[in-house]
Design a protein around this motif. Structure first.
Motif, PDB file in Angstrom:
ATOM      1  N   SER A 130       1.742 -83.133 -30.579  1.00 49.31           N
ATOM      2  CA  SER A 130       0.296 -82.955 -30.636  1.00 49.31           C
ATOM      3  C   SER A 130      -0.111 -81.487 -30.598  1.00 49.31           C
ATOM      4  O   SER A 130      -1.263 -81.159 -30.841  1.00 49.31           O
ATOM      5  N   GLY A 131       0.834 -80.601 -30.277  1.00 47.49           N
ATOM      6  CA  GLY A 131       0.502 -79.196 -30.110  1.00 47.49           C
ATOM      7  C   GLY A 131       0.255 -78.831 -28.667  1.00 47.49           C
ATOM      8  O   GLY A 131      -0.149 -77.715 -28.370  1.00 47.49           O
ATOM      9  N   ASN A 132       0.502 -79.756 -27.761  1.00 45.85           N
ATOM     10  CA  ASN A 132       0.260 -79.542 -26.335  1.00 45.85           C
ATOM     11  C   ASN A 132       1.531 -79.020 -25.673  1.00 45.85           C
ATOM     12  O   ASN A 132       2.567 -79.687 -25.662  1.00 45.85           O
ATOM     13  N   LEU A 133       1.479 -77.828 -25.117  1.00 42.89           N
ATOM     14  CA  LEU A 133       2.594 -77.247 -24.375  1.00 42.89           C
ATOM     15  C   LEU A 133       2.515 -77.740 -22.936  1.00 42.89           C
ATOM     16  O   LEU A 133       1.514 -77.507 -22.257  1.00 42.89           O
ATOM     17  N   VAL A 134       3.556 -78.448 -22.474  1.00 44.05           N
ATOM     18  CA  VAL A 134       3.501 -79.080 -21.156  1.00 44.05           C
ATOM     19  C   VAL A 134       4.710 -78.696 -20.323  1.00 44.05           C
ATOM     20  O   VAL A 134       5.771 -78.349 -20.844  1.00 44.05           O
TER      21      VAL A 134
END
Length: 757
Positions: A130-134
């Motif tokens: 999704s493009g979410n850096l976690v």
């Protein structure tokens, strides 16, 4: 240092659960990234590393698209750039990302809120699809959403699929967009795009502290003032508002579609982009607010904006300008005040339909009440100034009350909602005779002609040109009796008001030749002026037309449903004696035909679809045919009717199709635009036009697909032979649609794939 797995992968392709893990050893001995190192995602879509935006020499840590290295959706150290290439990104055993400079001092940390630290046995850093850096606790499980930290909680200027804009009431975290200062400087700029929570929540765009735009409250279909949130073939959105969360999010319908919205640093608008291909890159669509009436509180307190009027501002019914001189000079200035002050014991309500409801900063809401209960509550509170349904779906539900001046209202003719404004009972009694005329005036729509035609404006022309038929002389109509209506006296049958023929005859001076403003295949068009001063255009169906009452009423019902802010407005019809009339608003700026072909009186034909011209059968696909003819006329600068090519005697449609089949479509294009146009866009427009004019209505696309085809790069079908290939086809095209299946051509310059959803 505890073992760390660092995933440095980002993609906006909506592939479920795909991730790429990179072990500590695969990076370097310290588990860090230095300036000059870049990590490429497994799919090759994204890179993460250090970059310098625009002409700047400063260094930032960010994520960018591999195929567009200037497109950066997220930046870590926006406010603390590095002056050299000494930057290093570390991961600690607490699961904290830290960016340090050459002196070893931290310039950015993922623990921006200074939350209490707790050791993590085996922290895992992943950049999701999704493009979410976690950052997770070592399990690598991202499905649960139980993250130690995520970049989606700290957006920059870009809204991407799956991101939430809004507030987490449990943690107090407020997620909002903030523009870059400029294309060379990603530090926080002047504009913010953020939910504000006073009263019922709304998205507010601010320029520093000044409000520039207000979305309106969520009404069950969309945020009240954001028409672009209506159902569409490109993306879906969700609005969530409960005790735990408030947020807005979106996702593409097609898993291969790349979408992003960018908060402009120039004017604070959200500009949507869709990835096309390496040759075209990102395609920019229209910003999510673009016209005068989207400017916050343009018409002042108790004023209402109508972008299709001039001037755009007027006072609500029951109100007048506070300062008439100031208002006359600059409409909207000073706002509007009540004509008669409220008396709590004697009030009434004026319904104002199809609007973006007022600012909800000082509103009160309740989801369980119905509209009647809402009215009673407003009546019992002297401070209440108006009420509306909170949710307009399924007949309406919920209650929204206002207690101050009504701010930032506008008309939304095609899909607005109703609001009920409290006024003195004596105000209603005094204005009963003029109220309907005022409301009709406020809802008048005009089409603004411009050189850059949108698909919506082009559709508007269809309503004007499609049903022009043949003329007929009329004598002695003023003596008709009022009881001479047909069986279709009920406006409910037609879903439109019925006009008395005597009023139309009087308005047009007995259909005087001096009032004739156009002529077409169906008859003549006359300008008229009603008794209340409203200007109208009357389309008069010729008695030589093959269309009967049933066909005419079917046509009227279809037109009545095609009401849009960019469409000429159908005011009503008249079916009386032998007359069948359509009454439209009058267009003072003349027709598009004038601007394409330059002549004074409009004599139009050649737009009718085969099934309509031959059998009198009307459908939404008839509009599509007319639209296709218009597109080809605009591109060629030639009329369809009257055009006969000397080599093959085809009309414009036949000529365009012949050139397309031979791969020579650019020969169709007018010389005035050939040297300045974008050839791929023109060729695509020609193919779309030919798809619209196919002989069989089953083969033609819907208008929603036409808009999608013109505004994106979805693959296109091969067009089949047009209806009315030449002038002789008017009779021959009465053959069955199965014959049309035989008339196809092969064109290597087009792509035939599945049609977009």
């Amino acid at each position: 240092m505890a073992g760390v797995i660092l995933l440095l992968f980002c993609t906006l392709m909506w592939w479920p659960h795909a991730t790429v893990s990179i072990t500590l050893e695969s990076l370097n001995a310290t588990g860090s990234i230095r300036d000059g190192d870049t990590m490429v995602s497994a799919g090759g879509i994204f890179k993460l590393g250090f970059f310098s935006p625009g002409s700047s020499t400063k260094r930032y840590l960010g994520i960018w698209y591999t195929n567009s290295n200037t497109t950066v959706p997220w930046v870590a150290n926006q406010e603390t750039p590095l002056n050299d290439t000494s930057g290093v990104l570390h991961v600690t055993n607490h699961g904290i990302l830290i960016l340090v400079g050459g002196n070893g001092h931290s310039v950015w940390s993922s623990n921006a809120s200074n939350l209490p630290l707790r050791p993590v046995g085996r922290p895992v850093v992943q950049l999701l699809d999704s493009g979410n850096l976690v950052v997770t606790d070592g399990t690598g499980d991202t499905d649960s959403g139980n993250f130690i930290w995520q970049s989606f909680d700290y957006p920059c200027d870009t809204f991407i699929a799956g991101m939430k804009i809004g507030k987490d009431f449990r943690t107090g975290l407020d997620r909002y967009l903030i523009s870059w200062t400029s294309s060379d400087d990603p530090s926080p700029g002047m504009f913010t795009y953020r939910f504000e929570l006073s009263g019922f929540p709304e998205v507010i765009v601010r320029d520093s502290s000044t409000i520039r735009f207000r979305s309106g409250p969520y009404n069950g279909l969309r945020l009240s003032g954001m028409l672009e949130m209506k159902e569409n073939p490109i993306y879906t959105f969700d609005f969530v508002f409960n005790e735990q969360d408030l947020y807005l999010t979106f996702n593409p319908r097609n898993s291969s579609t790349l979408l992003r919205g960018v908060l402009s640093s120039e004017n604070g608008s959200i500009v949507p982009f869709m990835w096309n291909d390496p040759n075209r890159g990102w395609i920019q669509n229209l910003p999510l607010y673009i016209d005068n009436c989207d400017r916050y509180a343009l018409c002042g307190a108790n004023g209402i904006c109508d972008n299709n009027r001039s001037p755009v501002c007027s006072c609500l019914s029951g109100f007048s300008p506070n300062n008439p001189d100031e208002w006359n000079s600059v409409p909207g200035s000073g706002g509007c005040g009540r004509n008669i002050q409220l008396n709590c014991s004697s009030v009434g309500y004026i319904r104002v339909p199809n609007v973006k409801v007022p600012e909800t900063k000082h509103s009160w809401y309740n989801y369980s009440m119905n509209l009647h209960e809402c009215k009673n509550l407003c009546s019992s509170n002297c401070s209440c100034t108006g009420y509306a349904n909170l949710d307009i779906t399924k007949g309406g539900s919920g209650c929204l009350l206002w207690f101050t001046d009504l701010i930032d209202m506008r008309y939304i003719s095609d899909s607005g909602q109703d609001i009920y404004i409290k006024v003195s009972a004596s105000e209603i009694a005094q204005n009963e005779s003029t109220r309907h005329a005022t409301k009709a005036k406020n809802r008048t729509r005009i089409i603004a002609t411009s050189s850059a035609l949108s698909a919506g404006v082009l559709i508007a022309v269809l309503t004007i040109v499609l049903f022009l038929r043949r003329k007929k002389n009329l004598k002695g109509l003023l003596s008709l009796k009022s009881d001479n209506f047909s069986d279709y006296q009920s406006s409910k049958d037609l879903e439109l008001p019925l006009f008395d023929l005597r009023d139309i005859v009087s308005a047009t001076d007995n259909f005087s030749i001096k009032n004739k403003i156009g002529e077409g295949g169906f008859g003549c068009v006359y300008k008229g002026v009603l008794k209340d001063g409203q200007e109208i255009a009357v389309k008069r169906l010729s008695t030589s037309s093959k269309q009967g009452i049933n066909e005419f009423t079917n046509e009227v019902k279809h037109i009545a449903k095609v009401q849009h802010r960019n469409l000429v407005r159908l005011l009503g019809c008249c079916i009386q004696a032998d007359e069948k009339l359509l009454i439209y608003e009058y267009l003072p700026n003349r027709s598009l035909n004038f601007f394409i072909f330059d002549f004074v009186c409009v004599f139009l034909s050649g737009y009718m679809s085969p099934e309509y011209a031959i059998d009198g059968l009307y459908s939404i696909k008839s509009d599509v045919f007319s639209f296709g003819v218009l597109v080809l006329e605009i591109l060629s600068g030639k009329r369809n009717r009257g055009f006969i090519h000397p080599d093959h005697h085809h009309n414009l449609l036949g000529h365009a199709w012949t050139l397309f089949c031979n791969g020579n479509s650019m020969e169709l294009v007018a010389d005035t635009i050939k040297n300045t146009c974008n050839p791929p866009e023109v060729l695509r427009s020609i193919q779309v036009g030919l798809l619209c004019v196919q002989r069989s209505l089953e083969d033609r696309p819907t208008m929603s697909n036409v808009v999608l085809m013109l505004s994106s790069e979805v693959p296109l079908h091969q067009p089949k032979q047009p209806g009315f290939f030449n002038e002789r086809d008017l009779i021959q095209d009465a053959s069955s649609s199965s014959d049309a299946q035989k008339h196809t051509c092969s064109n290597d310059f087009s792509i035939t794939v599945i049609e977009a959803r």
